[in-house]
Design a protein around this motif. Structure first.
Motif, PDB file in Angstrom:
ATOM      1  N   ASP A   1      -0.364  12.527  -7.085  1.00 24.21           N
ATOM      2  CA  ASP A   1       0.950  12.897  -6.545  1.00 24.21           C
ATOM      3  C   ASP A   1       2.069  12.255  -7.360  1.00 24.21           C
ATOM      4  O   ASP A   1       3.075  12.889  -7.669  1.00 24.21           O
ATOM      5  N   VAL A   2       1.887  10.996  -7.698  1.00 25.71           N
ATOM      6  CA  VAL A   2       2.896  10.268  -8.474  1.00 25.71           C
ATOM      7  C   VAL A   2       3.038  10.874  -9.868  1.00 25.71           C
ATOM      8  O   VAL A   2       4.144  11.107 -10.348  1.00 25.71           O
ATOM      9  N   LYS A   3       1.920  11.173 -10.505  1.00 26.21           N
ATOM     10  CA  LYS A   3       1.965  11.766 -11.846  1.00 26.21           C
ATOM     11  C   LYS A   3       2.648  13.128 -11.835  1.00 26.21           C
ATOM     12  O   LYS A   3       3.424  13.448 -12.733  1.00 26.21           O
ATOM     13  N   LYS A   4       2.392  13.936 -10.798  1.00 21.36           N
ATOM     14  CA  LYS A   4       3.043  15.252 -10.691  1.00 21.36           C
ATOM     15  C   LYS A   4       4.548  15.104 -10.489  1.00 21.36           C
ATOM     16  O   LYS A   4       5.332  15.826 -11.085  1.00 21.36           O
TER      17      LYS A   4
ATOM     18  N   MET B   1       4.152   2.998  -7.945  1.00 16.27           N
ATOM     19  CA  MET B   1       3.507   3.074  -6.643  1.00 16.27           C
ATOM     20  C   MET B   1       3.748   1.818  -5.808  1.00 16.27           C
ATOM     21  O   MET B   1       3.872   1.896  -4.588  1.00 16.27           O
ATOM     22  N   CYS B   2       3.839   0.664  -6.448  1.00 18.59           N
ATOM     23  CA  CYS B   2       4.058  -0.604  -5.740  1.00 18.59           C
ATOM     24  C   CYS B   2       5.523  -0.837  -5.392  1.00 18.59           C
ATOM     25  O   CYS B   2       5.836  -1.749  -4.640  1.00 18.59           O
ATOM     26  N   GLY B   3       6.422  -0.058  -5.951  1.00 22.88           N
ATOM     27  CA  GLY B   3       7.837  -0.217  -5.654  1.00 22.88           C
ATOM     28  C   GLY B   3       8.566  -1.127  -6.614  1.00 22.88           C
ATOM     29  O   GLY B   3       9.741  -1.427  -6.412  1.00 22.88           O
TER      30      GLY B   3
ATOM     31  N   LYS C   1       0.839  -1.190   0.000  1.00 18.56           N
ATOM     32  CA  LYS C   1       0.000   0.000   0.000  1.00 18.56           C
ATOM     33  C   LYS C   1       0.878   1.245   0.000  1.00 18.56           C
ATOM     34  O   LYS C   1       1.737   1.421   0.850  1.00 18.56           O
ATOM     35  N   SER C   2       0.682   2.113  -0.971  1.00 16.67           N
ATOM     36  CA  SER C   2       1.444   3.341  -1.095  1.00 16.67           C
ATOM     37  C   SER C   2       0.726   4.472  -0.374  1.00 16.67           C
ATOM     38  O   SER C   2      -0.501   4.546  -0.365  1.00 16.67           O
ATOM     39  N   THR C   3       1.494   5.386   0.217  1.00 15.45           N
ATOM     40  CA  THR C   3       0.903   6.542   0.877  1.00 15.45           C
ATOM     41  C   THR C   3       0.644   7.671  -0.120  1.00 15.45           C
ATOM     42  O   THR C   3      -0.047   8.625   0.202  1.00 15.45           O
TER      43      THR C   3
ATOM     44  N   THR D   1      15.817   1.675 -10.969  1.00 13.94           N
ATOM     45  CA  THR D   1      16.067   0.361 -10.386  1.00 13.94           C
ATOM     46  C   THR D   1      14.786  -0.450 -10.536  1.00 13.94           C
ATOM     47  O   THR D   1      13.719  -0.039 -10.079  1.00 13.94           O
ATOM     48  N   LEU D   2      14.892  -1.596 -11.196  1.00 18.37           N
ATOM     49  CA  LEU D   2      13.748  -2.464 -11.439  1.00 18.37           C
ATOM     50  C   LEU D   2      13.840  -3.701 -10.562  1.00 18.37           C
ATOM     51  O   LEU D   2      14.885  -4.342 -10.492  1.00 18.37           O
ATOM     52  N   ASN D   3      12.750  -4.056  -9.916  1.00 24.29           N
ATOM     53  CA  ASN D   3      12.656  -5.278  -9.143  1.00 24.29           C
ATOM     54  C   ASN D   3      12.024  -6.325 -10.048  1.00 24.29           C
ATOM     55  O   ASN D   3      10.857  -6.234 -10.394  1.00 24.29           O
ATOM     56  N   LEU D   4      12.810  -7.320 -10.452  1.00 22.94           N
ATOM     57  CA  LEU D   4      12.332  -8.365 -11.355  1.00 22.94           C
ATOM     58  C   LEU D   4      11.775  -9.572 -10.613  1.00 22.94           C
ATOM     59  O   LEU D   4      11.344 -10.534 -11.239  1.00 22.94           O
TER      60      LEU D   4
END
Length: 84
Positions: A10-13, A70-72, A3-5, A26-29
């Motif tokens: 906000d993310v788009k801005k 948003m999920c990281g 869950k993102s705060t 950095t990508l989490n595969l």
């Protein structure tokens, strides 16, 4: 899914403010596999954003949805510009 705060707006801005700037991605595969590269945040669209890697031989995915951010799964780091 973590869950993102932050809200989607906000993310788009945040990403819109970084357009045409240098960025470290950095990508989490999954399964403890990570890929990092540097590039330019080249496109910001309603459903996704794109990063153009500096390394022309990079064969990975370069467009990402806001939900991945948003999920990281995708982390962006905007290096601070040094004053000269």
């Amino acid at each position: 899914m973590i869950k993102s705060t932050l809200t989607l707006n906000d993310v788009k801005k945040t990403i819109q403010n970084g357009k045409d700037q240098s960025v470290e991605v950095t990508l989490n595969l999954g399964r403890n596999k990570y890929v990092s590269f540097s590039g330019v945040l080249s496109g910001v669209y309603p459903a996704l954003f794109t990063v153009t890697p500096f390394d022309k031989s990079f064969k990975g995915k370069t467009s990402y949805s806001y939900s991945e951010y948003m999920c990281g799964r995708v982390k962006l780091h905007f290096p601070e510009k040094t004053a000269e």
